[in-house]
Design a protein around this motif. Structure first.
Motif, PDB file in Angstrom:
ATOM      1  N   THR A  37     -28.354 -28.165  -6.560  1.00 11.08           N
ATOM      2  CA  THR A  37     -28.631 -28.313  -5.138  1.00 11.08           C
ATOM      3  C   THR A  37     -29.979 -27.693  -4.811  1.00 11.08           C
ATOM      4  N   THR A  38     -30.573 -28.190  -3.747  1.00 12.67           N
ATOM      5  CA  THR A  38     -31.812 -27.625  -3.247  1.00 12.67           C
ATOM      6  C   THR A  38     -31.877 -27.843  -1.749  1.00 12.67           C
ATOM      7  N   ASP A  39     -32.578 -26.955  -1.083  1.00 10.79           N
ATOM      8  CA  ASP A  39     -32.799 -27.129   0.344  1.00 10.79           C
ATOM      9  C   ASP A  39     -33.627 -28.390   0.580  1.00 10.79           C
ATOM     10  N   ILE A  43     -39.650 -29.031  -1.316  1.00 13.24           N
ATOM     11  CA  ILE A  43     -40.230 -30.187  -1.996  1.00 13.24           C
ATOM     12  C   ILE A  43     -40.518 -29.887  -3.467  1.00 13.24           C
ATOM     13  N   ALA A  44     -40.982 -28.689  -3.769  1.00 14.91           N
ATOM     14  CA  ALA A  44     -41.288 -28.333  -5.161  1.00 14.91           C
ATOM     15  C   ALA A  44     -40.040 -28.403  -6.032  1.00 14.91           C
ATOM     16  N   GLN A  46     -37.376 -30.240  -5.453  1.00 10.53           N
ATOM     17  CA  GLN A  46     -37.012 -31.652  -5.560  1.00 10.53           C
ATOM     18  C   GLN A  46     -37.846 -32.342  -6.637  1.00 10.53           C
ATOM     19  N   LYS A  47     -39.134 -32.047  -6.670  1.00 10.64           N
ATOM     20  CA  LYS A  47     -40.010 -32.634  -7.689  1.00 10.64           C
ATOM     21  C   LYS A  47     -39.583 -32.195  -9.084  1.00 10.64           C
ATOM     22  N   LEU A  48     -39.195 -30.930  -9.220  1.00  8.92           N
ATOM     23  CA  LEU A  48     -38.748 -30.418 -10.514  1.00  8.92           C
ATOM     24  C   LEU A  48     -37.487 -31.146 -10.970  1.00  8.92           C
ATOM     25  N   LEU A  49     -36.539 -31.325 -10.066  1.00  5.73           N
ATOM     26  CA  LEU A  49     -35.299 -32.006 -10.427  1.00  5.73           C
ATOM     27  C   LEU A  49     -35.561 -33.464 -10.806  1.00  5.73           C
ATOM     28  N   LYS A  50     -36.453 -34.124 -10.079  1.00  9.74           N
ATOM     29  CA  LYS A  50     -36.822 -35.504 -10.424  1.00  9.74           C
ATOM     30  C   LYS A  50     -37.476 -35.558 -11.800  1.00  9.74           C
ATOM     31  N   LYS A  51     -38.318 -34.589 -12.094  1.00  9.90           N
ATOM     32  CA  LYS A  51     -39.020 -34.531 -13.382  1.00  9.90           C
ATOM     33  C   LYS A  51     -38.034 -34.498 -14.553  1.00  9.90           C
ATOM     34  N   PHE A  52     -36.886 -33.874 -14.339  1.00  8.53           N
ATOM     35  CA  PHE A  52     -35.882 -33.762 -15.394  1.00  8.53           C
ATOM     36  C   PHE A  52     -34.770 -34.807 -15.258  1.00  8.53           C
ATOM     37  N   GLY A  53     -35.049 -35.851 -14.505  1.00  3.82           N
ATOM     38  CA  GLY A  53     -34.099 -36.954 -14.406  1.00  3.82           C
ATOM     39  C   GLY A  53     -33.041 -36.801 -13.343  1.00  3.82           C
ATOM     40  N   GLY A  54     -33.222 -35.863 -12.438  1.00  3.10           N
ATOM     41  CA  GLY A  54     -32.249 -35.659 -11.375  1.00  3.10           C
ATOM     42  C   GLY A  54     -32.157 -36.852 -10.443  1.00  3.10           C
ATOM     43  N   ASP A  66     -29.811 -22.616   5.782  1.00  2.00           N
ATOM     44  CA  ASP A  66     -30.654 -22.728   6.973  1.00  2.00           C
ATOM     45  C   ASP A  66     -30.944 -24.175   7.365  1.00  2.00           C
ATOM     46  N   GLY A  67     -30.566 -25.106   6.540  1.00  2.00           N
ATOM     47  CA  GLY A  67     -30.808 -26.515   6.810  1.00  2.00           C
ATOM     48  C   GLY A  67     -29.992 -27.356   5.854  1.00  2.00           C
ATOM     49  N   PRO A  68     -30.227 -28.658   5.851  1.00  2.00           N
ATOM     50  CA  PRO A  68     -29.480 -29.545   4.959  1.00  2.00           C
ATOM     51  C   PRO A  68     -29.654 -29.173   3.484  1.00  2.00           C
ATOM     52  N   LEU A  69     -28.596 -29.373   2.726  1.00  2.00           N
ATOM     53  CA  LEU A  69     -28.570 -29.064   1.298  1.00  2.00           C
ATOM     54  C   LEU A  69     -28.426 -30.376   0.529  1.00  2.00           C
ATOM     55  N   MET A  70     -29.337 -30.601  -0.386  1.00  2.00           N
ATOM     56  CA  MET A  70     -29.350 -31.840  -1.163  1.00  2.00           C
ATOM     57  C   MET A  70     -28.607 -31.652  -2.478  1.00  2.00           C
ATOM     58  N   HIS A  71     -27.778 -32.618  -2.836  1.00  2.00           N
ATOM     59  CA  HIS A  71     -27.062 -32.622  -4.118  1.00  2.00           C
ATOM     60  C   HIS A  71     -27.794 -33.541  -5.101  1.00  2.00           C
TER      61      HIS A  71
END
Length: 76
Positions: A37-39, A43-44, A46-54, A66-71
């Motif tokens: 998960t990430t806030d 953005i950083a 999210q980019k890391l997770l995408k880099k590893f195939g997330g 403090d805000g929406p949580l992305m799975h």
């Protein structure tokens, strides 16, 4: 698992290095899928997770954040 890269160390590949080791250890332990998960504003991360195939699967509201949580899922 929670990680935080101090501002002075950002942009130096530490997150990439750490995620690589985390995923390698998960593979050694026969873990085939990881939910991360990430806030929404991190953005950083999210980019890391995408880099590893997330794959982003959903975003939720939670009272513990403090805000929406992305799975994100990563298949190993």
């Amino acid at each position: 698992l929670v990680y935080y890269i101090i501002p002075a160390a950002r942009g130096k590949g530490i997150g990439t290095w750490a995620m690589g080791h985390i995923l390698e250890e998960a593979k050694k332990r026969s873990i085939h899928h990881l939910l991360l998960t990430t806030d929404e504003q991190n953005i950083a991360s999210q980019k890391l997770l995408k880099k590893f195939g997330g794959t982003h699967t959903k975003t939720i509201e939670t009272e513990f954040n403090d805000g929406p949580l992305m799975h994100w899922w990563i298949d190993l």
